[in-house]
Design a protein around this motif. Structure first.
Motif, PDB file in Angstrom:
ATOM      1  N   GLU A   4       1.331   4.197  -2.934  1.00  0.00           N
ATOM      2  CA  GLU A   4       1.196   5.635  -2.683  1.00  0.00           C
ATOM      3  C   GLU A   4       2.453   6.385  -3.137  1.00  0.00           C
ATOM      4  O   GLU A   4       2.372   7.442  -3.756  1.00  0.00           O
ATOM      5  CB  GLU A   4       0.931   5.883  -1.198  1.00  0.00           C
ATOM      6  CG  GLU A   4      -0.426   5.384  -0.734  1.00  0.00           C
ATOM      7  CD  GLU A   4      -0.591   5.443   0.776  1.00  0.00           C
ATOM      8  OE1 GLU A   4       0.360   5.882   1.460  1.00  0.00           O
ATOM      9  OE2 GLU A   4      -1.658   5.046   1.267  1.00  0.00           O
ATOM     10  N   SER A  54       1.916   5.489   7.331  1.00  0.00           N
ATOM     11  CA  SER A  54       1.230   4.375   6.671  1.00  0.00           C
ATOM     12  C   SER A  54       1.842   3.021   7.037  1.00  0.00           C
ATOM     13  O   SER A  54       1.220   1.980   6.828  1.00  0.00           O
ATOM     14  CB  SER A  54       1.256   4.553   5.155  1.00  0.00           C
ATOM     15  OG  SER A  54       2.573   4.588   4.674  1.00  0.00           O
ATOM     16  N   ALA A 111       4.082  10.503   4.935  1.00  0.00           N
ATOM     17  CA  ALA A 111       3.185   9.414   4.538  1.00  0.00           C
ATOM     18  C   ALA A 111       3.795   8.059   4.878  1.00  0.00           C
ATOM     19  O   ALA A 111       3.104   7.145   5.339  1.00  0.00           O
ATOM     20  CB  ALA A 111       2.872   9.509   3.048  1.00  0.00           C
ATOM     21  N   ARG A 162       0.833  -1.212   0.000  1.00  0.00           N
ATOM     22  CA  ARG A 162       0.000   0.000   0.000  1.00  0.00           C
ATOM     23  C   ARG A 162       0.864   1.257   0.000  1.00  0.00           C
ATOM     24  O   ARG A 162       0.608   2.209  -0.746  1.00  0.00           O
ATOM     25  CB  ARG A 162      -0.915  -0.019   1.228  1.00  0.00           C
ATOM     26  CG  ARG A 162      -1.861   1.171   1.315  1.00  0.00           C
ATOM     27  CD  ARG A 162      -2.734   1.087   2.549  1.00  0.00           C
ATOM     28  NE  ARG A 162      -1.938   1.192   3.779  1.00  0.00           N
ATOM     29  CZ  ARG A 162      -2.443   1.016   4.995  1.00  0.00           C
ATOM     30  NH1 ARG A 162      -3.712   0.671   5.153  1.00  0.00           N
ATOM     31  NH2 ARG A 162      -1.676   1.158   6.061  1.00  0.00           N
ATOM     32  N   THR A 163       1.910   1.248   0.822  1.00  0.00           N
ATOM     33  CA  THR A 163       2.791   2.401   0.903  1.00  0.00           C
ATOM     34  C   THR A 163       3.571   2.595  -0.396  1.00  0.00           C
ATOM     35  O   THR A 163       3.758   3.723  -0.861  1.00  0.00           O
ATOM     36  CB  THR A 163       3.757   2.236   2.092  1.00  0.00           C
ATOM     37  OG1 THR A 163       2.996   2.006   3.274  1.00  0.00           O
ATOM     38  CG2 THR A 163       4.600   3.474   2.281  1.00  0.00           C
ATOM     39  N   GLU A 180       2.951   7.249  -6.848  1.00  0.00           N
ATOM     40  CA  GLU A 180       2.255   8.411  -7.415  1.00  0.00           C
ATOM     41  C   GLU A 180       3.070   9.692  -7.297  1.00  0.00           C
ATOM     42  O   GLU A 180       2.711  10.716  -7.883  1.00  0.00           O
ATOM     43  CB  GLU A 180       0.899   8.579  -6.721  1.00  0.00           C
ATOM     44  CG  GLU A 180      -0.022   7.377  -6.900  1.00  0.00           C
ATOM     45  CD  GLU A 180      -1.254   7.438  -6.018  1.00  0.00           C
ATOM     46  OE1 GLU A 180      -1.410   8.438  -5.281  1.00  0.00           O
ATOM     47  OE2 GLU A 180      -2.062   6.487  -6.066  1.00  0.00           O
TER      48      GLU A 180
END
Length: 199
Positions: free
Chosen positions: A72, A99, A95, A68-69, A75
């Motif tokens: 992110e 995260s 983040a 998931r990290t 992006e």
């Protein structure tokens, strides 16, 4: 409590979220399959019906958070040319810190079978800190092409310094230590200020 025989949407994520709540509230010693399923409001044997024991469950939890990290972070290159380099790198660092739950990483490190599963998965190509570092490097290279950081900037080393520091902060942050977010912000300022054109 979910009734027997009824499919539970997003079961894995529900169990993962429950495990994180148990860890945050009661610590690693309280992390049992019964505590996790109880927190998730599921039948007691549900975790073992979908995972090969608690070691595999914790490994999958850790790997899912890495993935998931990394997604992110992937992006980040799209933000090149927007805001400032400092703002973008700070957002990425914060983040990462929020995260990836240090408690999840901590319990992974203390369970040898779990750690081995995670290590093997990362060696086999599962996304982890290397993917995050690559995304930050790609962002910095994009900013370099736009002329927002100097051509002489060693983007690979900057990405390594940022991700390596965040990794260290995740491994060593606990109650009573310095705020890891403040430390990450200071590092970004140092990395960007080292390059006068890095704004």
């Amino acid at each position: 409590m979910s009734p027997r025989g009824v499919a539970i949407p997003d079961l894995r994520e529900r169990l993962f979220d429950a495990a994180e709540r148990v860890l945050a509230r009661e610590g690693p010693a309280a992390l049992t399959s019964r505590a996790i399923t109880g927190e998730a409001g599921c039948a007691k044997g549900l975790l073992h019906a979908h995972f090969d024991g608690l070691d595999e469950f914790v490994a999958e939890l850790c790997l899912s958070r890495f993935a998931r990290t990394a997604q992110e972070a992937g992006e980040l290159p799209e933000r090149a040319g927007h805001a400032t380099v400092s703002d973008n790198l700070t957002a990425a660092a914060l983040a990462l810190l929020t995260s990836l739950d240090p408690a999840v990483i901590g319990v992974t490190m203390t369970r040898p079978a779990t750690f081995l599963r995670v290590r093997q998965a990362l060696a086999g190509g599962a996304p982890g800190f290397t993917a995050i570092q690559d995304a930050i490097n790609a962002y910095l290279e994009a900013e370099q092409r736009l002329g927002r950081i100097a051509d002489s900037t060693d983007t690979t080393s900057v990405a390594l310094a940022l991700v390596g520091t965040v990794h260290h902060l995740l491994m060593t942050s606990w109650s009573g230590t310095l705020d890891p977010q403040d430390q990450a912000k200071r590092l970004v300022a140092l990395l960007v200020d080292a390059d006068p054109s890095g704004s």
